[in-house]
Design a protein around this motif. Structure first.
Motif, PDB file in Angstrom:
ATOM      1  N   GLY A  86       0.597  -1.148   0.167  1.00 37.31           N
ATOM      2  CA  GLY A  86       0.085  -0.015  -0.025  1.00 37.31           C
ATOM      3  C   GLY A  86       0.889   1.418  -0.214  1.00 37.31           C
ATOM      4  O   GLY A  86       0.236   2.473  -0.185  1.00 37.31           O
ATOM      5  N   ALA A  87       2.187   1.361   0.105  1.00 32.88           N
ATOM      6  CA  ALA A  87       2.861   2.504   0.006  1.00 32.88           C
ATOM      7  C   ALA A  87       3.642   2.596  -1.244  1.00 32.88           C
ATOM      8  O   ALA A  87       4.288   1.746  -1.908  1.00 32.88           O
ATOM      9  CB  ALA A  87       4.159   2.261   1.080  1.00 32.88           C
ATOM     10  N   ARG A  88       3.505   3.770  -1.787  1.00 34.87           N
ATOM     11  CA  ARG A  88       3.705   4.120  -3.215  1.00 34.87           C
ATOM     12  C   ARG A  88       5.491   4.358  -2.936  1.00 34.87           C
ATOM     13  O   ARG A  88       5.936   5.035  -2.027  1.00 34.87           O
ATOM     14  CB  ARG A  88       3.234   5.582  -3.491  1.00 34.87           C
ATOM     15  N   GLN A  89       6.068   3.942  -3.786  1.00 33.72           N
ATOM     16  CA  GLN A  89       7.376   3.993  -4.001  1.00 33.72           C
ATOM     17  C   GLN A  89       7.944   4.884  -5.119  1.00 33.72           C
ATOM     18  O   GLN A  89       7.950   4.601  -6.228  1.00 33.72           O
ATOM     19  CB  GLN A  89       8.302   2.553  -4.265  1.00 33.72           C
ATOM     20  N   ASN A  90       8.140   6.018  -4.611  1.00 38.04           N
ATOM     21  CA  ASN A  90       8.675   7.256  -5.593  1.00 38.04           C
ATOM     22  C   ASN A  90       9.986   7.834  -5.744  1.00 38.04           C
ATOM     23  O   ASN A  90      10.364   8.704  -6.430  1.00 38.04           O
ATOM     24  CB  ASN A  90       7.824   8.443  -5.411  1.00 38.04           C
ATOM     25  N   PHE A  91      11.025   7.123  -5.108  1.00 41.05           N
ATOM     26  CA  PHE A  91      12.278   7.481  -5.123  1.00 41.05           C
ATOM     27  C   PHE A  91      12.866   7.536  -6.521  1.00 41.05           C
ATOM     28  O   PHE A  91      12.828   6.779  -7.469  1.00 41.05           O
ATOM     29  CB  PHE A  91      13.331   6.524  -4.314  1.00 41.05           C
ATOM     30  N   GLN A  92      13.531   8.653  -6.740  1.00 42.75           N
ATOM     31  CA  GLN A  92      14.157   8.989  -8.070  1.00 42.75           C
ATOM     32  C   GLN A  92      15.316   9.906  -7.952  1.00 42.75           C
ATOM     33  O   GLN A  92      15.407  10.754  -6.947  1.00 42.75           O
ATOM     34  CB  GLN A  92      13.125  10.212  -8.588  1.00 42.75           C
ATOM     35  N   ARG A  93      16.536   9.356  -8.606  1.00 38.50           N
ATOM     36  CA  ARG A  93      17.749  10.326  -8.681  1.00 38.50           C
ATOM     37  C   ARG A  93      18.176  10.281 -10.221  1.00 38.50           C
ATOM     38  O   ARG A  93      18.574   9.150 -10.974  1.00 38.50           O
ATOM     39  CB  ARG A  93      18.491   9.295  -7.787  1.00 38.50           C
ATOM     40  N   SER A  94      18.298  11.658 -10.765  1.00 37.01           N
ATOM     41  CA  SER A  94      18.341  11.374 -11.864  1.00 37.01           C
ATOM     42  C   SER A  94      19.930  11.427 -12.440  1.00 37.01           C
ATOM     43  O   SER A  94      20.872  11.879 -11.337  1.00 37.01           O
ATOM     44  CB  SER A  94      17.811  12.888 -12.446  1.00 37.01           C
ATOM     45  N   GLY A  95      20.446  11.068 -13.398  1.00 39.29           N
ATOM     46  CA  GLY A  95      21.752  11.090 -13.963  1.00 39.29           C
ATOM     47  C   GLY A  95      21.586  10.177 -15.140  1.00 39.29           C
ATOM     48  O   GLY A  95      20.599  10.045 -15.948  1.00 39.29           O
TER      49      GLY A  95
ATOM     50  N   VAL B 143      -9.050   1.612   4.057  1.00 37.94           N
ATOM     51  CA  VAL B 143      -8.470   2.793   4.626  1.00 37.94           C
ATOM     52  C   VAL B 143      -7.016   2.442   4.580  1.00 37.94           C
ATOM     53  O   VAL B 143      -6.436   1.536   5.310  1.00 37.94           O
ATOM     54  CB  VAL B 143      -8.904   3.401   5.808  1.00 37.94           C
ATOM     55  N   ASN B 144      -5.889   2.962   3.733  1.00 35.28           N
ATOM     56  CA  ASN B 144      -4.556   2.797   3.857  1.00 35.28           C
ATOM     57  C   ASN B 144      -3.854   4.199   4.221  1.00 35.28           C
ATOM     58  O   ASN B 144      -4.008   4.972   3.419  1.00 35.28           O
ATOM     59  CB  ASN B 144      -4.034   2.080   2.366  1.00 35.28           C
ATOM     60  N   LEU B 145      -3.043   3.939   5.227  1.00 33.48           N
ATOM     61  CA  LEU B 145      -2.039   4.966   5.434  1.00 33.48           C
ATOM     62  C   LEU B 145      -0.474   4.396   5.195  1.00 33.48           C
ATOM     63  O   LEU B 145      -0.291   3.374   5.747  1.00 33.48           O
ATOM     64  CB  LEU B 145      -2.223   5.516   7.010  1.00 33.48           C
ATOM     65  N   ALA B 146       0.382   5.331   4.506  1.00 33.31           N
ATOM     66  CA  ALA B 146       1.668   4.834   4.274  1.00 33.31           C
ATOM     67  C   ALA B 146       2.610   5.927   4.452  1.00 33.31           C
ATOM     68  O   ALA B 146       2.290   7.048   4.122  1.00 33.31           O
ATOM     69  CB  ALA B 146       1.570   4.179   3.001  1.00 33.31           C
TER      70      ALA B 146
ATOM     71  N   LEU C 295       4.183  10.572   2.001  1.00 36.30           N
ATOM     72  CA  LEU C 295       3.473  10.382   2.751  1.00 36.30           C
ATOM     73  C   LEU C 295       1.934  10.138   1.791  1.00 36.30           C
ATOM     74  O   LEU C 295       1.818  10.826   0.922  1.00 36.30           O
ATOM     75  CB  LEU C 295       3.127  11.427   3.910  1.00 36.30           C
ATOM     76  N   GLY C 296       1.468   9.195   1.911  1.00 31.25           N
ATOM     77  CA  GLY C 296      -0.032   8.950   1.573  1.00 31.25           C
ATOM     78  C   GLY C 296      -1.027   8.426   2.105  1.00 31.25           C
ATOM     79  O   GLY C 296      -0.703   7.736   3.242  1.00 31.25           O
ATOM     80  N   ILE C 297      -2.236   8.433   1.773  1.00 28.66           N
ATOM     81  CA  ILE C 297      -3.558   8.044   2.313  1.00 28.66           C
ATOM     82  C   ILE C 297      -4.314   7.699   1.035  1.00 28.66           C
ATOM     83  O   ILE C 297      -4.353   8.213   0.013  1.00 28.66           O
ATOM     84  CB  ILE C 297      -4.196   9.054   3.130  1.00 28.66           C
ATOM     85  N   ASP C 298      -5.174   6.446   1.142  1.00 27.93           N
ATOM     86  CA  ASP C 298      -5.954   5.925   0.050  1.00 27.93           C
ATOM     87  C   ASP C 298      -7.051   5.260   0.831  1.00 27.93           C
ATOM     88  O   ASP C 298      -6.914   4.613   1.668  1.00 27.93           O
ATOM     89  CB  ASP C 298      -5.151   4.773  -0.708  1.00 27.93           C
ATOM     90  N   ILE C 299      -8.412   5.730   0.482  1.00 32.10           N
ATOM     91  CA  ILE C 299      -9.643   5.188   1.075  1.00 32.10           C
ATOM     92  C   ILE C 299     -10.450   5.170  -0.188  1.00 32.10           C
ATOM     93  O   ILE C 299     -10.605   5.860  -1.148  1.00 32.10           O
ATOM     94  CB  ILE C 299     -10.281   6.404   1.937  1.00 32.10           C
ATOM     95  N   TRP C 300     -11.138   3.905   0.047  1.00 34.58           N
ATOM     96  CA  TRP C 300     -12.189   3.595  -0.782  1.00 34.58           C
ATOM     97  C   TRP C 300     -12.981   2.505  -0.281  1.00 34.58           C
ATOM     98  O   TRP C 300     -13.132   2.142   0.722  1.00 34.58           O
ATOM     99  CB  TRP C 300     -11.606   2.937  -2.284  1.00 34.58           C
TER     100      TRP C 300
END
Length: 680
Positions: A94-103, A277-280, A320-325
């Motif tokens: 449930g946790a979005r993985q958005n890590f980014q390092r350009s190069g 309800v998801n919190l991450a 930080l994220g929240i997802d509710i449905w």
């Protein structure tokens, strides 16, 4: 004979994977029931593959590729030719993985040890618009292990230890899992993994520098059942990884911690209630340490400077994220409805620091807020299914000198028909889909600025006027499901689809000339200066089309599978077409296996043929052959054996190959492992 048939049926029940509910299904469907391109990897498949990296975990899944360069501990996941900057939504518990390092190389980096994973679900295409903003390529959802799957029904506790060795790179893996059922309402599981891998050799016998890594990963998860119809899952995953980069110029250390809380409540007597309800919270901190004094140019002045040994560049991303449905089920006359509605929000907080002062020039600091709300209704009438959905997305982005915002409505319409009722064709379903997706620009794409510090000097230009990408996808597919094809114990599942994705305002890096009026590109004189600028801009369009096929047959004693992915894509600007550099190889993968000794021994092989995309002159066609065997010697002791790249083929993933640098993949590798388990 009766006992043999019973053993066969029990084996079939254990291995029929396509009918198990996928994690990403928000209405409790299996892949074969979904009117979309969906695949699932379960724990048995993971144990067969013995993967040390995410790329090995996803082997043979149609339409999905992992790009890792030589740094195998980090991957960028490519779905249908789209990757990086959130085009593929990668989610862990449930946790979005958005890590980014350009190069140079991969932009988005994903870190998760396959040993912690219980199953993986993949949704290809923007039909995944109920799973968060930006996923115009698709969604890849990793579910980690939990006690419910690890413990037998009559066990209060269980412990297992696993040791593995991989010959190519002299790689060692040690894993330990422990679970405890406190009572019927509470259980807990912990898992720790240590890997130590050296540089591997490619099929030509050459060592690939920088491909070694060491990984320490952990998992802690508890399931709490407050009532008969509610569940709360609390989880933590962590990683402490290290590798080298830049021809042994830098040591790289990553520390990542992910915390999740997922709550579900439903009641068979209250069909309107199926609430989630998801919190991450995900914190990833990467530090790049210079091993020697390194000559560069200042990203501020362009003048030569020396970065002393021991200096560090840091990249921190907190998400930080929240997802509710909720899903409400009801009927109107002869039509059944599954009405799903919800919303989600996340914030990326990027903080980078350079030893030359200020933020890192490639990956600037900044914040991005992304949110959305949606409603989807699935209507079912006998042989007809219709899914209509509408999603609203909004975003805001802030940096030191610029900001950006936007919003949009994105529709989806899917129609599925099951026109036959004969025994042979009753499980055949045709569907067609039109879906749109919306991806907002990221902090780096919008705010990148400063002077290129290595080799040559030229400016990076920010672009607060970047427009979000809009993907419009047409898809036509079939699902086919049948049990008892040749006898009373076998099963066949087939999914196939053709898709065409038009992406408006596609974002990519562009080189600008200071000699073109209106380009906004200044020329910065000085040592090492060249007359260009780099800026992320919107292409006029990108188009990607392809065909995907996946079939699984299981008879209990024998099993097999066939998957295929054919893909092509290009960008078009001012009437000029160019190859889209993120298009992966087209491939066909076949698997054949057998179970013996009442299912305790499983063995077989895989063959995969790969064809690089058109226009790729630096990567050739190649065919891989792999062998596998797993033997459950006793109830509590298992042996694993695998050979990857049996014929030691020298090959390159076209995503890791260019006219200047090609990273060749591992050659022949023998893997052996053993697992001991205790429970009571």
């Amino acid at each position: 004979m009766a006992q043999e048939e019973t053993d066969l049926s029990e084996a079939l029940a254990r291995v029929t994977v396509l009918d198990q509910i996928t994690i990403v299904s928000r209405t409790g469907e299996s892949p074969i029931d979904q009117l979309a391109s969906v695949s699932r990897i379960d724990r048995e498949q993971i144990e067969r593959r013995q993967p040390a990296t995410v790329g090995g975990l996803l082997f043979g899944v149609p339409g999905i590729t992992a790009q890792s360069d030589a740094k195998r501990a980090a991957s960028s996941i490519n779905v249908r030719g789209l990757q990086d900057f959130g085009r593929v939504s990668v989610i862990v518990d449930g946790a979005r993985q958005n890590f980014q390092r350009s190069g140079h190389g991969t932009q988005s980096l994903f870190f998760l040890d396959p040993e912690l994973v219980q199953q993986v679900d993949v949704i290809r295409g923007p039909v995944a618009n109920t799973y968060g903003s930006g996923a115009i390529g698709g969604v890849v959802f990793f579910e980690t292990k939990d006690a419910e799957d690890f413990l037998d029904d009559d066990e209060t506790y269980a412990v297992s230890t696993t040791g593995r060795y991989e010959s190519n790179g002299n790689g060692w893996t040690t894993s330990a899992v422990g679970a405890y059922r406190i009572n019927d309402a509470v259980d807990v599981l912990g898992n720790v993994v240590w890997r130590d891998f050296g540089d591997y050799k490619d099929g030509g016998g050459d060592r690939v520098a920088g491909s070694g890594f060491d990984v320490l990963s952990g998992l802690l998860k508890s399931t709490i059942r407050p009532s008969e119809f509610s569940t709360l899952k609390l989880g933590w995953t962590g990683a402490d990884n290290g590798w080298t980069e830049g021809a042994d110029t830098y040591d790289v250390d990553l520390k990542q911690n992910t915390w999740t809380a997922r709550y579900n409540v439903t009641d068979p007597d209250q069909t309107w209630l199926d609430l989630n309800v998801n919190l991450a919270y995900n914190a990833a901190d990467l530090v790049q340490t210079f091993k020697t004094d390194t000559r560069q140019f200042s990203s501020v002045t362009g003048l030569p400077i020396v970065i002393p040994a021991g200096s560090q560049t840091s990249y921190d991303l907190d998400t930080l994220g929240i997802d509710i449905w909720n899903t409400s089920r009801f009927s109107t006359g002869l039509v059944d409805h599954e009405l799903t509605y919800g919303g989600d929000w996340l914030q990326d907080d990027v903080t980078t620091a350079s030893p030359a002062g200020g933020s890192d020039v490639y990956t600037p600091s900044g914040k991005r807020n992304v949110g959305g709300a949606y409603v989807q209704n699935k209507l079912t009438y006998d042989w007809l299914e219709v899914i209509g959905a509408l999603r609203y997305d909004t975003y805001g982005l802030d940096g030191t000198d610029a900001e950006s915002s936007g919003d949009r409505l994105s529709p989806r319409l899917t129609v599925g028909v099951s026109p036959f009722d004969t025994e042979a064709l009753a499980g055949l379903q045709f569907y067609g889909t039109y879906a749109e997706g919306y991806r907002s620009p990221t902090v780096t794409e919008t705010l990148i600025s400063g002077l290129h510090p290595n080799g040559v000097v030229f400016p990076f230009l920010p672009n607060p006027n970047l427009r979000p990408e809009t993907a419009k996808t047409w898809e036509a597919g079939i699902n086919y499901s049948r049990d008892g094809v040749f006898d009373g114990h076998d099963s066949l599942r087939i999914k196939a689809a053709y898709f065409h994705n038009d992406i408006e305002d596609y974002i990519g890096g562009q080189n600008l000339s200071p000699f073109v009026p209106g380009s906004g590109c200044p020329f910065i004189p000085g040592p090492g200066a060249i007359p260009i600028c780099f800026q992320y801009q919107n292409f006029a369009a990108a188009e990607i089309s392809g065909f995907e096929f996946e079939a699984v047959y299981d008879q209990g004693r024998f099993f097999g599978g066939l998957s295929a992915s054919i893909i092509d894509g290009f960008t078009e600007q001012d009437g000029v077409r160019a190859d889209l550099v993120t298009i992966p190889s087209s491939q066909v993968t076949a698997q054949l296996g057998m179970r013996a000794y009442e299912g305790r021994l499983t063995f077989g092989g895989e063959v995969q043929h790969n064809v690089p995309p058109s226009g790729t002159s630096f990567a050739d066609d190649y065919t891989l052959v792999n062998l596998f065997a797993n033997y459950q010697a006793t109830e509590n002791f298992r042996l694993d054996f695998r050979i990857d790249n049996l014929f030691d083929v020298k090959y390159a993933n076209p995503l890791n190959a260019s006219t200047t640098t090609t990273v060749y993949e591992p050659g022949l590798s023998v893997k052996v492992g053993a697992t001991m388990r205790w429970g009571g």
